[in-house]
Write a protein that holds these residues in place. Structure first.
Motif, PDB file in Angstrom:
ATOM      1  N   ALA A 113     -22.034  -4.351  15.910  1.00 47.39           N
ATOM      2  CA  ALA A 113     -21.552  -3.202  16.679  1.00 47.39           C
ATOM      3  C   ALA A 113     -22.591  -2.720  17.686  1.00 47.39           C
ATOM      4  N   THR A 114     -23.839  -2.613  17.259  1.00 46.08           N
ATOM      5  CA  THR A 114     -24.866  -2.113  18.180  1.00 46.08           C
ATOM      6  C   THR A 114     -25.176  -3.126  19.275  1.00 46.08           C
ATOM      7  N   GLY A 115     -25.096  -4.428  18.953  1.00 41.83           N
ATOM      8  CA  GLY A 115     -25.331  -5.434  19.984  1.00 41.83           C
ATOM      9  C   GLY A 115     -24.304  -5.362  21.096  1.00 41.83           C
ATOM     10  N   LEU A 116     -23.027  -5.276  20.729  1.00 41.22           N
ATOM     11  CA  LEU A 116     -21.969  -5.166  21.726  1.00 41.22           C
ATOM     12  C   LEU A 116     -22.084  -3.871  22.517  1.00 41.22           C
ATOM     13  N   LEU A 117     -22.373  -2.783  21.814  1.00 38.29           N
ATOM     14  CA  LEU A 117     -22.469  -1.478  22.469  1.00 38.29           C
ATOM     15  C   LEU A 117     -23.643  -1.448  23.447  1.00 38.29           C
ATOM     16  N   ARG A 118     -24.760  -1.996  23.041  1.00 36.74           N
ATOM     17  CA  ARG A 118     -25.928  -2.001  23.914  1.00 36.74           C
ATOM     18  C   ARG A 118     -25.670  -2.798  25.184  1.00 36.74           C
ATOM     19  N   GLY A 119     -25.048  -3.969  25.048  1.00 38.44           N
ATOM     20  CA  GLY A 119     -24.740  -4.773  26.224  1.00 38.44           C
ATOM     21  C   GLY A 119     -23.774  -4.070  27.160  1.00 38.44           C
ATOM     22  N   ARG A 120     -22.737  -3.420  26.616  1.00 35.93           N
ATOM     23  CA  ARG A 120     -21.766  -2.733  27.459  1.00 35.93           C
ATOM     24  C   ARG A 120     -22.395  -1.546  28.181  1.00 35.93           C
ATOM     25  N   LEU A 121     -23.218  -0.783  27.483  1.00 35.07           N
ATOM     26  CA  LEU A 121     -23.884   0.359  28.122  1.00 35.07           C
ATOM     27  C   LEU A 121     -24.859  -0.104  29.201  1.00 35.07           C
ATOM     28  N   LEU A 135     -33.747  -0.708  35.320  1.00 31.46           N
ATOM     29  CA  LEU A 135     -33.950  -0.275  33.934  1.00 31.46           C
ATOM     30  C   LEU A 135     -33.103  -1.114  32.983  1.00 31.46           C
ATOM     31  N   ALA A 136     -31.867  -1.400  33.386  1.00 32.66           N
ATOM     32  CA  ALA A 136     -31.000  -2.231  32.555  1.00 32.66           C
ATOM     33  C   ALA A 136     -31.581  -3.635  32.422  1.00 32.66           C
ATOM     34  N   VAL A 141     -34.515  -7.718  28.901  1.00 34.88           N
ATOM     35  CA  VAL A 141     -35.687  -8.529  28.567  1.00 34.88           C
ATOM     36  C   VAL A 141     -36.272  -8.083  27.231  1.00 34.88           C
ATOM     37  N   MET A 142     -36.368  -6.772  27.021  1.00 38.28           N
ATOM     38  CA  MET A 142     -36.931  -6.258  25.779  1.00 38.28           C
ATOM     39  C   MET A 142     -36.070  -6.638  24.584  1.00 38.28           C
ATOM     40  N   GLU A 143     -34.741  -6.597  24.749  1.00 37.81           N
ATOM     41  CA  GLU A 143     -33.861  -6.973  23.646  1.00 37.81           C
ATOM     42  C   GLU A 143     -34.026  -8.453  23.302  1.00 37.81           C
ATOM     43  N   ALA A 144     -34.058  -9.303  24.329  1.00 35.71           N
ATOM     44  CA  ALA A 144     -34.201 -10.735  24.084  1.00 35.71           C
ATOM     45  C   ALA A 144     -35.532 -11.065  23.420  1.00 35.71           C
ATOM     46  N   THR A 145     -36.567 -10.289  23.737  1.00 34.33           N
ATOM     47  CA  THR A 145     -37.900 -10.558  23.209  1.00 34.33           C
ATOM     48  C   THR A 145     -38.086 -10.006  21.799  1.00 34.33           C
ATOM     49  N   LEU A 146     -37.617  -8.790  21.574  1.00 32.70           N
ATOM     50  CA  LEU A 146     -37.918  -8.105  20.319  1.00 32.70           C
ATOM     51  C   LEU A 146     -36.861  -8.300  19.244  1.00 32.70           C
ATOM     52  N   SER A 147     -35.628  -8.602  19.632  1.00 33.43           N
ATOM     53  CA  SER A 147     -34.560  -8.717  18.632  1.00 33.43           C
ATOM     54  C   SER A 147     -34.843  -9.765  17.555  1.00 33.43           C
ATOM     55  N   GLU A 211     -30.455   4.454  12.358  1.00 25.84           N
ATOM     56  CA  GLU A 211     -31.163   5.236  13.375  1.00 25.84           C
ATOM     57  C   GLU A 211     -32.075   4.330  14.208  1.00 25.84           C
ATOM     58  N   VAL A 212     -32.763   3.411  13.548  1.00 29.82           N
ATOM     59  CA  VAL A 212     -33.644   2.487  14.266  1.00 29.82           C
ATOM     60  C   VAL A 212     -32.840   1.629  15.238  1.00 29.82           C
ATOM     61  N   ARG A 213     -31.707   1.108  14.780  1.00 29.77           N
ATOM     62  CA  ARG A 213     -30.883   0.246  15.632  1.00 29.77           C
ATOM     63  C   ARG A 213     -30.292   1.010  16.807  1.00 29.77           C
ATOM     64  N   PHE A 214     -30.130   2.328  16.662  1.00 25.09           N
ATOM     65  CA  PHE A 214     -29.547   3.122  17.740  1.00 25.09           C
ATOM     66  C   PHE A 214     -30.595   3.653  18.717  1.00 25.09           C
ATOM     67  N   HIS A 215     -31.868   3.464  18.457  1.00 28.73           N
ATOM     68  CA  HIS A 215     -32.880   3.979  19.382  1.00 28.73           C
ATOM     69  C   HIS A 215     -32.678   3.478  20.806  1.00 28.73           C
ATOM     70  N   PRO A 216     -32.557   2.155  21.049  1.00 24.83           N
ATOM     71  CA  PRO A 216     -32.343   1.711  22.433  1.00 24.83           C
ATOM     72  C   PRO A 216     -31.009   2.178  22.997  1.00 24.83           C
ATOM     73  N   ILE A 217     -29.993   2.297  22.150  1.00 23.81           N
ATOM     74  CA  ILE A 217     -28.696   2.784  22.619  1.00 23.81           C
ATOM     75  C   ILE A 217     -28.800   4.237  23.051  1.00 23.81           C
ATOM     76  N   ASP A 218     -29.512   5.040  22.278  1.00 26.09           N
ATOM     77  CA  ASP A 218     -29.715   6.440  22.658  1.00 26.09           C
ATOM     78  C   ASP A 218     -30.466   6.540  23.985  1.00 26.09           C
ATOM     79  N   GLY A 219     -31.423   5.625  24.197  1.00 22.78           N
ATOM     80  CA  GLY A 219     -32.136   5.617  25.477  1.00 22.78           C
ATOM     81  C   GLY A 219     -31.224   5.286  26.644  1.00 22.78           C
ATOM     82  N   LEU A 220     -30.345   4.303  26.464  1.00 26.23           N
ATOM     83  CA  LEU A 220     -29.396   3.950  27.513  1.00 26.23           C
ATOM     84  C   LEU A 220     -28.420   5.098  27.776  1.00 26.23           C
TER      85      LEU A 220
END
Length: 227
Positions: A113-121, A135-136, A141-147, A211-220
């Protein structure tokens, strides 16, 4: 009299503190410097990609669906559905396997769910302005590197919860080397205080992971709401 614990308190986010307690491990009082840790995680290929995202020409904002209140509400709904999945009832059991299955299923649901949501946002952010498109691009790049590292670390959570389960069960069960269990010892797992504590601890751990998984989503979301 029980001896007081001499372990130093663990500093850091709630999720890290919980995992340290479940694993019965001591973590460094001073966490590693973020820039030093990132330098270990970025190989030269990723570093070049990140450099181009930061220093290259601003990308052109594309066409597509815009971010609005309905999209914002959908994000809230996704989060609530994941919380409901975490809170799904599990029949009390004295074996860890059902809880492991629940934990793994909740993690998979969060990841999908968070992967799809992050990409759409991120796509929506890239359409708002050239600066936000950059920024997007950096977020991608950060997602591809850190995931991959994130997934590797989160995969250890069910094992740590299993250790926590075993310790609580061993501490709460009567000795099998002695006589029969006392009359006041719970006859069913549902009545066991140690199991109630474990179920609550597992819930707290999964909510902290969410909460950890939603941190980048909250930033977007914060960037999308800023005009």
């Amino acid at each position: 009299m029980a001896k007081a614990s001499t372990r130093a308190p663990v500093l850091g986010p709630a999720f890290i503190r919980l995992l340290a307690r479940f694993g019965d491990t001591d973590l460094p009082r001073t966490p590693p410097v973020l820039t030093e840790r990132l330098a270990q995680w970025f190989d030269w290929n990723r570093a070049l990609v990140l450099s181009r995202a930061l220093d290259g020409s601003l990308p052109v904002a594309g066409d597509g669906q815009d971010f609005d209140d309905a999209q914002d509400a959908e994000c809230v709904g996704v989060r609530q559905s994941l919380v409901q999945a975490i809170d799904a009832d599990i029949a009390p059991a004295s074996d860890y396997q059902p809880y492991r299955q629940h934990c793994v299923a909740a993690q998979r649901a969060m990841q999908a769910a968070t992967g799809l949501l992050r990409g759409r946002l991120r796509d929506m952010l890239a359409r708002q302005s050239p600066a936000k498109a950059r920024l997007a691009e950096v977020d991608a790049v950060m997602e591809a590197t850190l995931s991959p590292r994130e997934l590797m670390l989160l995969a250890r959570v069910p094992g740590l919860l299993g250790l926590h389960f075993q310790r609580l069960r061993d501490a709460g069960a009567p000795s099998r080397a002695g006589a029969d269990a006392p009359d006041d010892f719970p006859a069913t797992p549902a009545a066991s205080p140690w199991l109630a504590r474990f179920r609550q601890d597992m819930r707290m751990a999964l909510l902290a992971e969410l909460e950890v998984r939603f941190h980048p989503i909250d930033g977007l979301l914060a960037a999308l709401r800023t005009r």
